[in-house]
Design a protein around this motif. Sequence first.
Motif, mmCIF file in Angstrom:
data_model
loop_
_atom_site.group_PDB
_atom_site.id
_atom_site.type_symbol
_atom_site.label_atom_id
_atom_site.label_comp_id
_atom_site.label_asym_id
_atom_site.label_seq_id
_atom_site.Cartn_x
_atom_site.Cartn_y
_atom_site.Cartn_z
ATOM 1 N N ASN A 43 11.457 51.169 -24.055
ATOM 2 C CA ASN A 43 10.392 50.814 -23.124
ATOM 3 C C ASN A 43 10.491 51.676 -21.864
ATOM 4 N N PRO A 44 9.751 52.802 -21.804
ATOM 5 C CA PRO A 44 9.827 53.695 -20.645
ATOM 6 C C PRO A 44 9.487 53.011 -19.326
ATOM 7 N N ASN A 45 8.665 51.971 -19.383
ATOM 8 C CA ASN A 45 8.260 51.291 -18.144
ATOM 9 C C ASN A 45 9.388 50.490 -17.500
ATOM 10 N N LYS A 46 10.494 50.332 -18.234
ATOM 11 C CA LYS A 46 11.611 49.591 -17.636
ATOM 12 C C LYS A 46 12.136 50.284 -16.390
ATOM 13 N N PHE A 47 11.906 51.605 -16.299
ATOM 14 C CA PHE A 47 12.416 52.354 -15.152
ATOM 15 C C PHE A 47 11.614 52.087 -13.879
ATOM 16 N N LEU A 48 10.512 51.375 -14.020
ATOM 17 C CA LEU A 48 9.731 50.978 -12.848
ATOM 18 C C LEU A 48 10.148 49.612 -12.322
ATOM 19 N N GLN A 49 11.115 49.004 -12.973
ATOM 20 C CA GLN A 49 11.642 47.743 -12.462
ATOM 21 C C GLN A 49 12.261 47.974 -11.091
ATOM 22 N N PRO A 50 12.066 47.038 -10.161
ATOM 23 C CA PRO A 50 12.494 47.238 -8.775
ATOM 24 C C PRO A 50 13.951 47.684 -8.623
ATOM 25 N N GLU A 51 14.855 47.122 -9.450
ATOM 26 C CA GLU A 51 16.262 47.476 -9.284
ATOM 27 C C GLU A 51 16.530 48.945 -9.604
ATOM 28 N N HIS A 52 15.755 49.514 -10.574
ATOM 29 C CA HIS A 52 15.954 50.917 -10.931
ATOM 30 C C HIS A 52 15.326 51.845 -9.896
ATOM 31 N N VAL A 53 14.158 51.487 -9.407
ATOM 32 C CA VAL A 53 13.522 52.264 -8.339
ATOM 33 C C VAL A 53 14.415 52.266 -7.103
ATOM 34 N N ASP A 54 14.920 51.112 -6.744
ATOM 35 C CA ASP A 54 15.797 51.000 -5.582
ATOM 36 C C ASP A 54 17.053 51.833 -5.755
ATOM 37 N N ASP A 55 17.593 51.851 -6.971
ATOM 38 C CA ASP A 55 18.821 52.597 -7.226
ATOM 39 C C ASP A 55 18.593 54.089 -7.028
ATOM 40 N N PHE A 56 17.484 54.596 -7.576
ATOM 41 C CA PHE A 56 17.188 56.020 -7.402
ATOM 42 C C PHE A 56 17.002 56.364 -5.928
ATOM 43 N N LEU A 57 16.208 55.568 -5.219
ATOM 44 C CA LEU A 57 15.947 55.855 -3.807
ATOM 45 C C LEU A 57 17.211 55.717 -2.960
ATOM 46 N N TYR A 58 18.101 54.840 -3.366
ATOM 47 C CA TYR A 58 19.379 54.700 -2.657
ATOM 48 C C TYR A 58 20.192 55.992 -2.754
ATOM 49 N N HIS A 59 20.185 56.599 -3.930
ATOM 50 C CA HIS A 59 20.916 57.850 -4.119
ATOM 51 C C HIS A 59 20.289 58.984 -3.314
ATOM 52 N N VAL A 60 18.962 59.007 -3.238
ATOM 53 C CA VAL A 60 18.279 60.008 -2.417
ATOM 54 C C VAL A 60 18.631 59.804 -0.948
ATOM 55 N N GLU A 61 18.664 58.549 -0.527
ATOM 56 C CA GLU A 61 19.010 58.244 0.868
ATOM 57 C C GLU A 61 20.432 58.680 1.201
ATOM 58 N N LYS A 62 21.358 58.424 0.303
ATOM 59 C CA LYS A 62 22.762 58.754 0.550
ATOM 60 C C LYS A 62 23.015 60.265 0.489
ATOM 61 N N LEU A 63 22.381 60.929 -0.479
ATOM 62 C CA LEU A 63 22.707 62.334 -0.747
ATOM 63 C C LEU A 63 21.734 63.330 -0.117
ATOM 64 N N ARG A 64 20.525 62.897 0.207
ATOM 65 C CA ARG A 64 19.514 63.756 0.834
ATOM 66 C C ARG A 64 19.411 65.124 0.148
ATOM 67 N N PRO A 65 19.147 65.176 -1.154
ATOM 68 C CA PRO A 65 19.121 66.458 -1.869
ATOM 69 C C PRO A 65 18.022 67.389 -1.371
ATOM 70 N N LYS A 66 18.325 68.685 -1.374
ATOM 71 C CA LYS A 66 17.316 69.694 -1.031
ATOM 72 C C LYS A 66 16.485 70.062 -2.249
ATOM 73 N N LEU A 67 17.044 69.840 -3.425
ATOM 74 C CA LEU A 67 16.346 70.169 -4.666
ATOM 75 C C LEU A 67 16.680 69.118 -5.714
ATOM 76 N N ILE A 68 15.644 68.586 -6.357
ATOM 77 C CA ILE A 68 15.831 67.624 -7.442
ATOM 78 C C ILE A 68 15.245 68.216 -8.711
ATOM 79 N N LEU A 69 16.067 68.290 -9.746
ATOM 80 C CA LEU A 69 15.592 68.688 -11.069
ATOM 81 C C LEU A 69 15.567 67.447 -11.947
ATOM 82 N N PHE A 70 14.370 66.917 -12.177
ATOM 83 C CA PHE A 70 14.216 65.777 -13.067
ATOM 84 C C PHE A 70 14.315 66.263 -14.510
ATOM 85 N N MET A 71 15.086 65.559 -15.317
ATOM 86 C CA MET A 71 15.245 65.894 -16.729
ATOM 87 C C MET A 71 14.560 64.819 -17.570
#
Length: 271
Positions: free
Chosen positions: A153-181
Amino acid sequence: RHEILNYVSPCKVHFKLKLDKLHLLIYNEYLSVKYLYKVIIMSDLNLSNSIFQGYNDKHGLMICGYEWGWSKADEAAYVAGEYKLPENKIDHTFANKSLYYGEQAKKWRYDNTIKIWFEMWGHPLDENELGGAFEKSLVQTNWAATQGNKIDNPNKFLQPEHVDDFLYHVEKLRPKLILFMGSNLTNYLNRANVLPRFEQLVGKQTQPLRVVQKDFSGKRFKIRFQSFENCEVVCLPHPSASRGLSYDYIALFEPEMNRILSDFKTTRGFK
């Protein structure tokens, strides 16, 4: 007279010992701060490589998939007791995970495919020991902290806990470049409930999402590019789960990826 010439004042000896102890104390404090930073401050991050202060702890290159893979072969090896990790954490880069995970890491298709892509784009990764500054600037994570061998179920990644987890990593690491796979990841990013939060972390969008599909005799995949004030985003097909994806097709994007990776290196001061 000989004894007088070789005499060293007890005061001088005592002073030197004090200086040595002070230097040792300062050095130990420095190591303690680095240890606390890596083990405590960054310990809650969902990463597959070590944090190298000054390289990937901030403004690095983030490789981000859907979730951690767990193949049938991995599961069988785990059940058989063959899937073991060292008791002590060993520093390792994305390019050389075998330092920690052992020889099994050299067989991981997902990682090996990405390494080949980097080489085709003109930026090969040094797999010797910890490599250089560029290798240490890479950080691998996933949109979700879950694990599986297929996505039902690809839509599971839109669950709030997964969205929050990704954004938390962006907040902590502040990447200059993101390569989505994974082709769906920019779809998740550009959702109305996700994009504004992402922009709060990396700045406003400067170039809207651009989809590129090149002429090719085989299967043609869409590659997506998007720019923000403090971050570039590229969305690529999943390296190991995209049926029909060929190296020759990915090589067609060498001009774009070479420029993006070269700009990243220049911004970070890497050669």
